[in-house]
Design a protein around this motif. Structure first.
Motif, mmCIF file in Angstrom:
data_model
loop_
_atom_site.group_PDB
_atom_site.id
_atom_site.type_symbol
_atom_site.label_atom_id
_atom_site.label_comp_id
_atom_site.label_asym_id
_atom_site.label_seq_id
_atom_site.Cartn_x
_atom_site.Cartn_y
_atom_site.Cartn_z
ATOM 1 N N VAL C 78 53.371 11.130 -25.110
ATOM 2 C CA VAL C 78 52.420 11.496 -24.060
ATOM 3 C C VAL C 78 52.540 12.975 -23.742
ATOM 4 O O VAL C 78 51.537 13.687 -23.604
ATOM 5 C CB VAL C 78 52.656 10.645 -22.793
ATOM 6 C CG1 VAL C 78 51.819 11.173 -21.640
ATOM 7 C CG2 VAL C 78 52.320 9.194 -23.054
ATOM 8 N N SER C 82 49.306 15.161 -24.507
ATOM 9 C CA SER C 82 48.540 15.688 -23.381
ATOM 10 C C SER C 82 48.678 17.208 -23.320
ATOM 11 O O SER C 82 47.750 17.886 -22.875
ATOM 12 C CB SER C 82 48.956 15.027 -22.064
ATOM 13 O OG SER C 82 50.335 15.086 -21.906
ATOM 14 N N SER C 83 49.807 17.762 -23.789
ATOM 15 C CA SER C 83 49.923 19.225 -23.828
ATOM 16 C C SER C 83 48.916 19.809 -24.793
ATOM 17 O O SER C 83 48.229 20.786 -24.490
ATOM 18 C CB SER C 83 51.335 19.649 -24.251
ATOM 19 O OG SER C 83 52.266 19.208 -23.316
ATOM 20 N N GLY C 86 45.364 19.171 -23.454
ATOM 21 C CA GLY C 86 45.168 19.962 -22.246
ATOM 22 C C GLY C 86 45.078 21.441 -22.569
ATOM 23 O O GLY C 86 44.264 22.176 -21.988
ATOM 24 N N THR C 138 48.117 9.240 -21.518
ATOM 25 C CA THR C 138 47.707 10.596 -21.897
ATOM 26 C C THR C 138 46.407 10.989 -21.206
ATOM 27 O O THR C 138 46.283 12.091 -20.669
ATOM 28 C CB THR C 138 47.527 10.686 -23.419
ATOM 29 O OG1 THR C 138 48.771 10.366 -24.035
ATOM 30 C CG2 THR C 138 47.120 12.086 -23.826
ATOM 31 N N VAL C 139 45.441 10.093 -21.219
ATOM 32 C CA VAL C 139 44.152 10.396 -20.593
ATOM 33 C C VAL C 139 44.357 10.841 -19.144
ATOM 34 O O VAL C 139 43.705 11.756 -18.658
ATOM 35 C CB VAL C 139 43.217 9.162 -20.644
ATOM 36 C CG1 VAL C 139 41.970 9.405 -19.823
ATOM 37 C CG2 VAL C 139 42.856 8.839 -22.079
ATOM 38 N N GLU C 141 46.963 12.327 -17.929
ATOM 39 C CA GLU C 141 47.746 13.565 -17.782
ATOM 40 C C GLU C 141 47.004 14.817 -18.250
ATOM 41 O O GLU C 141 47.300 15.921 -17.809
ATOM 42 C CB GLU C 141 49.080 13.439 -18.547
ATOM 43 C CG GLU C 141 50.016 12.356 -18.014
ATOM 44 C CD GLU C 141 50.632 12.713 -16.663
ATOM 45 O OE1 GLU C 141 50.417 13.834 -16.171
ATOM 46 O OE2 GLU C 141 51.330 11.853 -16.092
ATOM 47 N N VAL C 142 46.064 14.647 -19.173
ATOM 48 C CA VAL C 142 45.393 15.807 -19.766
ATOM 49 C C VAL C 142 44.819 16.771 -18.717
ATOM 50 O O VAL C 142 45.033 17.983 -18.807
ATOM 51 C CB VAL C 142 44.291 15.356 -20.758
ATOM 52 C CG1 VAL C 142 43.372 16.521 -21.111
ATOM 53 C CG2 VAL C 142 44.925 14.796 -22.010
ATOM 54 N N ILE C 195 55.739 15.700 -17.382
ATOM 55 C CA ILE C 195 54.835 14.656 -17.877
ATOM 56 C C ILE C 195 55.626 13.588 -18.608
ATOM 57 O O ILE C 195 55.399 12.391 -18.436
ATOM 58 C CB ILE C 195 53.762 15.272 -18.795
ATOM 59 C CG1 ILE C 195 52.774 16.088 -17.953
ATOM 60 C CG2 ILE C 195 53.034 14.198 -19.586
ATOM 61 C CD1 ILE C 195 51.730 16.798 -18.762
#
Lengths: 313, 526, 268
Positions: C78, C82-83, C86, C138-139, C141-142, C195
Motif C-alpha cells: 500500500v 499509493s506513493s 499519489g 490504496t485508493v 491513501e492516494v 501510510i
C-alpha cells in the motif's frame, strides 16, 4: 467575513458532489453485474432482472446518476436487501448510539489532549515531554479493538465496575447511558488523544518560539498560566484543524468499537451489512458519514474566523 | 430552577442511580437467541431461530407435549373417521388475533393451504387431499382419498415448517415469499416498531390471549407468560454475550459456546445445563445438482475423509462428554436409531482411498464454493474443518464467509456454483427432528422437492414410504434400516456427529423447560 | 546517531527484526500454520506450541510469524503503490493547470470518505483476497499523497532557481527529474512510512470486522477475529497477534517520526 463563510460553504458542494459520484459509480467500476451486487447474494434471477430494470442500465450513466442523486437529496438512500426496510429508516434507528459515542469521545479527547500537549510543550525535553510523546506513538500503534478488549477485561470483568456491552438511550437516565459508554469512549479516544496532543505540542512550540513569548519568558513570566492561554489561542488553528481531520479516524474507530461493545449504532449496521453484502446499506452509511465529515470540517473552517482574525480578510 | 439548583439535582440523581442498570425488572426477560432474527416466517423458512420466535406469536391447531404426543391447542378437539380419511377440527372459543379480530375457519384453511406447499408432511397430505373445507365459522374438515393416521402430529409438530395459523390476508402470501405482516394469535405479539434487525426484537404480552386450562407442556396446554416484554438481544460475539450474562445484563443465553461454559459455571448467579436431551446432529450438506457432488463417488470420498472427531472437537470446544461419533442419520438413543450401513462414517479416515474415488468421479480442480456462516460458532467450526478436509483431498476451496441469514437464503438457489450457487454448507438438525422421517425434512431424497442440496434416491424414498405405512414398531425399525443404508449409499448428506448443547441463564430465572426449543411460557424471574 | 535519533534507531532495528522473521518464516515455523488439529485446541503456550493453539488446534506461533508476511506485505504494498500513484497525480496536478482543478476536486472528494468506510465499500464489491485488500486501502491513501506532492511542487515552482530553469527552456520531464523529485523524496518517504503503519492497522480492522482476507488466511487480523470469542478464557489467542501487530506498527511509526526529524533540517 461573510464572504469568507460563503466561500467555504460553496466549496463543500463540489466535494460532496464528488463523494456522491464516487459512491454511486463504485457499483459500476467493480467487476460483475451491478444489479447482482445490489440484489445481494440471496437474490433469485427474477430479483436481479427486476433490479436491472429499476436501475435502468440501458439509459446513460449521467441520467441514472442524476435520478439517484435526486432521490438521495430527498432522503431516500434506497432499500436494504436484507431487511427490506428503507436505509434511511435503518440509519435513523441507529443514530443515537453512534452520535453519543462520537461526541463523548470528542469531548474527552479534547479535554485530555490539549492540556497534556500544552504541558509537554511547556516542559519540552523533560521526562514528562518524552513520556507524552512516547504515549502518543503507542496510542497511534495499538489498534482500537485491542484497547477495547483490554479495558473491558479489567473494568467490566475483573473489577465489575462498568457494564461490558450494550446501549441505553439517554432518556432512560444519565448514568445508565453514560456507564455503558465510558469504556467504548476510552477505547476510541486513544488514537484521537494521541493525534491532538501531538499537534497541540507542536503548535505550542511554534508559538512559544516566537519573539514576544521569548521575551515574556525571559522576564520570568514563564509560569504564568495567562501566557499559556494566550499562546494556546494563537496555536489553536492547527489544533482545531487536526480535530476536524481526525473525525475520519473517529468514524473508522466507531465502526470497530461498536462491534466490540455491541453498541447498536451505525458502525454495527455497516459491519452487519458486510457479511450480507447489503450494498445499499454500505452505500448509504458511506455517504452519510462522508457528509458528516465534510460538515465538521466546514465548521472548523468557519471557526477559523473566530480564532484567527487575520483569516477574515 | 436556577442553574445551581439544577446542577445539584443532577448530581444527586446521578449518585442515587443504581450502579448499573441490571436486567432486574422481573416483568422483562432479556434473551440472547442463537442467531440474528431476519424474518418471522416459520412456514416459508426452516431456520430454528425463526421458528423459535414464530412459536410465540402464532399457534398451531394441535401442539406436541414432551412425549411428542399431539394435544389440542387452538382446537377444542377433533373428529376422525375410523379410516383416518376424514378429519374435522373445531376451534376453541375466544381465539383472537393481535389486532382484535376473531380467528375463523377461513384463516385456518388459508394457513394450512400455504403450509401444505412447503412442509414434507403437508405435501403428503396435499397429495391425498380431496378437499379442505370450511364447515362453519369455527370448523374445518379435511377429506382425504387415502388414510393419513399421522395427521395430528403433522399439525402439531415443533419443527419448521410448522402448521402455524395466520390471518387469511397474511396466509395468502406466496408460500415461497416471506410474510411481511406479523399478526398472530399467540401469547406474545411482535413489536414491529421496535424491531432493529441485527440488534433486537421485542415481543409484548398479548392481553387478549386466553391460555388453555391444562398445565403448559411444550407446545401443548396453557401458555402462561409471566413477562410483559420479552426482549431478544442479538449479540453475534459470544464473548460479549458471555460477559453480559455474568454481569446480569441479560437473563438467558440460548447457545453459549462450550469454551465459555467452565467460566459461566464458576459464576455464583449463573446456571448452565443441557436443556435439550435429544441433542443435535451436525450436517454437511452437498449440492447434488452440480459437479463434482452430483457424482455419488465424490460425495462418498468426502464421507470417507471427514473425521467426526475433528468436527465435534471444534463444535464442542473439547468437551468430550458432549458428543459422540455416529453412523446413523437418526438420533442416538431413540427408537429408530441404527448404524446399519454407516461403517464408512466412523473410524480411521482413509485419505488415499478417498482421493482415488474423487479422481474416478472426474473432479478436475474446479472451485468448491463453501458457504460458511461465520456468525454462528457451530457452522463456523464445521466450515473450517471442512475447508481443511477438502484441502487434504486436494480440492480447490472457495471459502465464502457469510452470515447465517445469507446462507439460509442462498442455499435455496439451484444455479450453478459459478453463477451464485453453492457446493457445500453446514447446519445442524435438532435431535427431536431426527427421531423418525415425519418431522425430518433433511432426510428426504425426493430430488427437486427435497431439502436444499436436492438429493435424489428412490431407495431412500421407498424406505420413507415403508415407514409411513408401517403397522408396528418392528416394521418402523426395519424401514429405518433401509433408509439408513440407502442414505449412506447415496450420501444424501453427511452427519458430522451427534452433540448436545448447553444453555445458560441467571439463577433468578426458573421454569426453563427441557425442550428442543426455548419455551417462554412457564418461565419466571424473581 | 543513536543519541540524536533514538526513535529512528529503535524503530529501524525493531522493524528489521520483524522483517527478518517474516522472511525466515518458512525456516522458523514449528507446525504447519494451516494444519487443523481440533483434538489439541486452545492449548495454552507450551514447549510444543510456543504461543498455544487456537480454536481449531492450529499453532498460533506459526500462524503469527506467517501473519507477519501478510501484514508487512499489505503495509509495504500500500505504501509503495499509493506513493507512486499519489506522486503521479500530485506532479501532474502541480504542473498542468487545466488538470489541477479537476484532479484536486476528485482527491478532495475521495479524502472526504473516511478511509475505513471507503475500504469497506470497496471490499463489499468483491470477495476477500490480499490483493483486493491492498487495492481498497490504496485508493483511500492516494489523495493524501497527491495533496502533499502537489503542495511541494507548487512551492518549488516559485523558487528562483526553478523559475530560472523554466525560463531557460528546460523541458518539463527534465525539470521534474532534476528539481522536483529530489525535493519530494524526503516528505514522501516520511508519509509512506505512516501510510504503511495505518495500512497494517486497516488490514487488521478489515479482517476483524469480516471484510478482509478470507478467514483461512493466517493474518493477524484473522487470528484475532477468531480468538476474540474466547478473549476472557483464552486471552493468549488474541494477545500474541495483537502484540505482534502493535509492535510492528509501533516500529514503523517510530521509524517515520525518526525519519521526519532527521530529514527536516528546520527541526532542532
Amino acid at each position: 467575513m461573510w464572504r469568507y463563510a460563503a466561500r467555504r460553504v460553496l466549496a463543500t458542494l463540489p466535494v460532496m458532489a464528488v463523494v456522491a459520484l464516487f459512491v454511486f459509480s463504485l457499483l459500476y467500476i467493480a467487476p460483475g453485474d451491478p444489479a447482482a451486487i445490489i440484489a445481494g447474494d440471496q437474490a433469485s434471477a427474477e430479483d436481479i432482472a427486476r433490479i436491472r430494470i429499476s436501475l435502468g442500465l440501458d439509459r446513460p450513466f449521467a441520467v441514472r446518476f442524476g435520478e439517484w442523486l435526486w432521490r438521495v437529496l430527498h432522503g431516500d438512500l434506497g432499500t436494504s436487501i436484507f431487511t427490506n426496510l428503507s436505509v434511511t429508516h435503518m440509519i435513523g434507528q441507529r443514530v443515537g448510539p453512534s452520535l453519543s459515542l462520537m461526541l463523548l469521545t470528542l469531548l474527552l479527547s479534547v479535554a485530555v489532549a490539549v492540556p497534556v500537549g500544552v504541558l509537554a510543550a511547556a516542559r519540552v525535553g523533560s521526562w514528562l515531554d518524552r513520556l507524552v510523546m512516547l504515549a502518543a506513538v503507542v496510542g497511534f500503534s495499538v489498534p482500537v479493538f485491542v484497547i477495547g478488549y483490554g479495558l473491558a477485561y479489567v473494568f467490566a470483568l475483573q473489577l465489575d465496575w462498568l457494564p461490558v456491552q450494550g446501549y441505553v438511550p439517554l432518556a432512560q437516565g444519565l448514568w445508565p447511558w453514560l456507564s455503558r459508554l465510558i469504556l467504548p469512549t476510552l477505547a476510541l479516544s486513544g488514537i484521537y488523544i494521541a493525534l491532538i496532543a501531538r499537534t497541540t505540542r507542536a503548535a505550542m512550540l511554534e508559538v512559544l518560539g516566537q519573539d514576544y513569548v521569548r521575551t515574556a519568558r525571559a522576564k520570568g513570566l514563564a509560569t504564568l498560566p495567562v501566557l499559556y492561554l494566550h499562546a494556546l489561542k494563537n496555536a489553536s488553528v492547527p489544533i482545531v484543524t487536526v480535530i476536524g481531520l481526525g473525525v475520519a479516524l473517529l468514524i473508522g474507530g466507531a465502526v470497530v468499537t461498536e462491534s466490540v461493545f455491541a453498541i447498536p449504532g451505525i458502525g454495527r449496521l455497516v459491519v452487519d451489512a458486510i457479511l450480507r453484502r447489503d450494498y445499499p446499506v454500505i452505500q448509504g452509511v458511506t455517504l452519510l458519514f462522508s457528509l458528516l465529515y465534510v460538515l465538521v470540517n466546514l465548521g472548523v473552517d468557519l471557526l477559523y474566523v473566530v480564532l484567527d482574525p487575520r483569516i477574515r480578510q | 430552577m436556577r442553574r445551581r439548583d439544577f446542577l445539584a439535582v443532577a448530581a444527586a440523581s446521578t449518585l442515587a442511580a443504581p450502579r448499573i442498570a441490571r436486567a432486574a425488572d422481573k416483568n422483562v426477560l432479556r434473551f440472547v437467541p442463537q442467531a440474528n432474527l431476519s424474518s418471522l416466517d416459520a412456514v416459508a423458512g426452516t431456520q430454528y431461530v425463526v421458528r423459535n420466535a414464530a412459536a410465540m406469536v402464532w399457534e398451531t391447531l394441535y401442539g406436541v407435549d414432551h412425549t411428542l404426543t399431539p394435544q389440542p391447542q387452538m382446537c377444542e378437539g377433533h373428529e376422525a373417521s375410523a379410516d383416518a380419511k376424514t378429519w374435522t377440527f373445531k376451534l376453541r372459543e375466544g381465539l383472537k388475533w393481535h389486532d382484535g379480530a376473531p380467528v375463523t375457519a377461513r384463516d385456518v384453511v388459508a394457513s394450512l393451504q400455504r403450509w401444505m406447499v412447503r412442509d414434507t408432511m403437508g405435501q403428503v397430505i396435499k397429495g391425498r387431499l380431496d378437499a379442505l373445507e370450511v364447515l362453519d365459522d369455527r370448523s374445518v374438515r379435511f377429506r382425504l382419498n387415502k388414510p393419513f393416521p399421522k395427521m395430528l402430529f403433522a399439525l402439531g409438530k415443533s419443527n419448521a415448517p410448522m402448521a402455524l395459523i395466520m390471518p387469511e390476508r397474511i396466509a395468502r402470501t406466496d408460500p415461497f415469499q416471506l410474510i411481511r405482516e406479523y399478526v398472530g394469535s399467540g401469547p406474545m405479539q411482535f413489536r414491529t416498531d421496535e424491531w432493529v434487525p441485527g440488534s433486537r426484537a421485542v415481543f409484548a404480552r398479548f392481553d387478549g390471549y386466553v391460555p388453555r386450562q391444562e398445565a403448559g407442556d411444550w407446545l401443548a396446554g396453557g401458555k402462561h407468560v409471566a413477562f410483559e416484554r420479552i426482549e431478544w438481544q442479538i449479540l453475534p460475539d459470544p464473548a460479549t454475550a458471555g460477559a453480559a450474562l455474568q454481569n446480569g445484563e441479560i437473563d438467558w443465553w440460548e447457545l453459549p459456546i462450550p469454551d465459555l461454559v467452565p467460566l459461566l459455571r464458576k459464576h455464583r448467579e449463573v446456571a448452565v445445563d443441557i436443556v435439550d436431551p435429544l441433542g443435535n446432529l451436525g450436517s454437511l450438506r452437498m449440492n447434488h445438482l452440480w459437479p463434482p457432488f452430483n457424482d455419488p463417488r465424490a460425495r462418498t470420498a468426502l464421507l470417507m475423509a471427514a473425521a467426526q472427531e475433528d468436527y465435534m472437537a471444534a463444535v464442542c470446544g473439547g468437551d468430550d462428554a458432549l458428543w459422540q461419533a455416529t453412523g446413523s442419520f437418526f438420533t442416538p438413543g431413540t427408537a429408530l436409531y441404527t448404524e446399519d450401513g454407516g461403517a464408512l462414517a466412523k473410524g480411521r479416515r482413509d485419505y488415499a482411498a478417498a482421493k482415488r474415488l474423487l479422481a474416478e468421479s472426474g473432479y478436475n480442480g474446479e472451485k468448491i464454493v463453501l458457504m460458511v456462516a461465520t456468525d454462528i460458532p457451530i457452522t463456523k467450526a464445521e466450515g473450517d474443518v471442512t475447508a481443511d478436509v477438502l484441502g487434504k483431498l486436494g480440492m480447490n476451496v472457495d471459502y465464502q464467509a457469510l452470515d447465517w441469514g445469507t446462507v439460509g437464503a442462498r442455499r435455496a438457489k439451484k444455479d450453478s456454483p459459478t453463477k451464485g450457487g453453492w457446493h457445500i454448507f453446514h447446519t445442524w438438525h435438532a435431535g427431536a427432528d431426527c427421531i423418525n422421517p415425519a418431522p425430518y425434512t433433511a432426510l428426504d431424497a425426493g430430488g427437486d422437492k427435497a431439502w436444499f442440496g436436492w438429493p435424489k434416491s428412490q431407495a431412500v424414498e421407498d424406505g420413507i414410504t415403508a415407514w409411513y405405512d408401517a403397522p408396528d414398531l418392528a416394521a418402523e425399525k426395519a424401514a429405518a434400516v433401509v433408509i439408513n443404508r440407502a442414505s449412506y449409499d447415496n450420501v444424501t448428506y453427511i452427519p458430522t456427529g451427534f452433540f448436545r448443547q448447553y444453555q445458560a441463564w441467571r439463577k433468578n430465572v426458573s421454569g426453563i423447560a427441557r425442550a428442543p426449543l426455548p419455551l417462554f411460557w412457564g418461565v419466571q424471574k424473581s | 546517531m543513536i543519541r540524536r535519533h533514538p526513535g529512528l534507531v529503535a524503530g529501524g532495528v525493531l522493524l528489521a527484526l520483524i522483517v527478518l522473521v517474516a522472511i525466515l518464516a518458512p525456516e522458523l515455523f514449528t507446525v504447519d500454520p494451516t494444519a487443523l488439529a481440533p483434538a489439541r485446541r486452545t492449548r495454552p503456550p507450551s514447549a510444543a506450541h510456543w504461543f498455544g493453539t487456537d480454536m481449531l488446534g492450529r499453532d498460533i506461533y506459526s500462524r503469527v510469524i506467517f501473519g507477519a508476511r501478510v501484514s508487512l506485505a499489505v503495509g509495504f504494498a500500500v505504501a509503495v503503490l499509493s506513493s507512486v500513484l499519489g506522486l503521479a497525480v500530485g506532479v501532474l496536478a502541480g504542473f498542468i493547470r487545466a488538470l489541477d482543478a479537476v484532479a484536486m476536486r476528485a482527491m478532495d472528494g475521495l479524502m472526504a470518505i473516511p478511509p475505513i468506510l471507503l475500504a469497506v465499500a470497496l471490499m463489499a464489491l468483491t470477495r476477500g483476497s490480499v490483493q483486493n485488500v491492498v487495492l481498497a486501502i490504496t485508493v483511500a491513501e492516494v489523495p493524501r499523497v497527491a495533496r502533499l506532492v502537489r503542495g511541494v511542487v507548487l512551492s518549488l515552482r516559485d523558487l528562483p532557481y526553478v523559475e530560472a530553469a523554466i525560463a531557460a527552456g528546460t523541458r518539463t520531464p527534465m525539470l521534474i527529474w532534476r528539481h522536483i523529485l529530489p525535493n519530494t523524496l524526503a516528505p514522501l518517504t516520511v508519509q509512506a512510512t505512516y501510510i504503511c503503519a495505518s495500512a497494517m492497522i486497516t488490514e487488521a480492522i478489515l479482517s476483524f470486522i469480516g471484510a478482509g482476507t478470507p478467514p483461512i488466511v493466517p493474518s493477524w487480523g484473522n487470528i484475532m477475529a477468531e480468538g476474540r470469542a474466547l478473549w476472557q478464557v483464552k486471552p493468549f489467542i488474541v494477545f500474541f497477534p495483537a502484540a505482534a501487530l502493535s509492535l510492528t506498527v509501533l516500529a514503523v511509526n517510530l521509524l517515520g517520526d525518526g525519519l521526519r526529524d532527521a530529514l527536516d533540517p528546520r527541526r532542532p
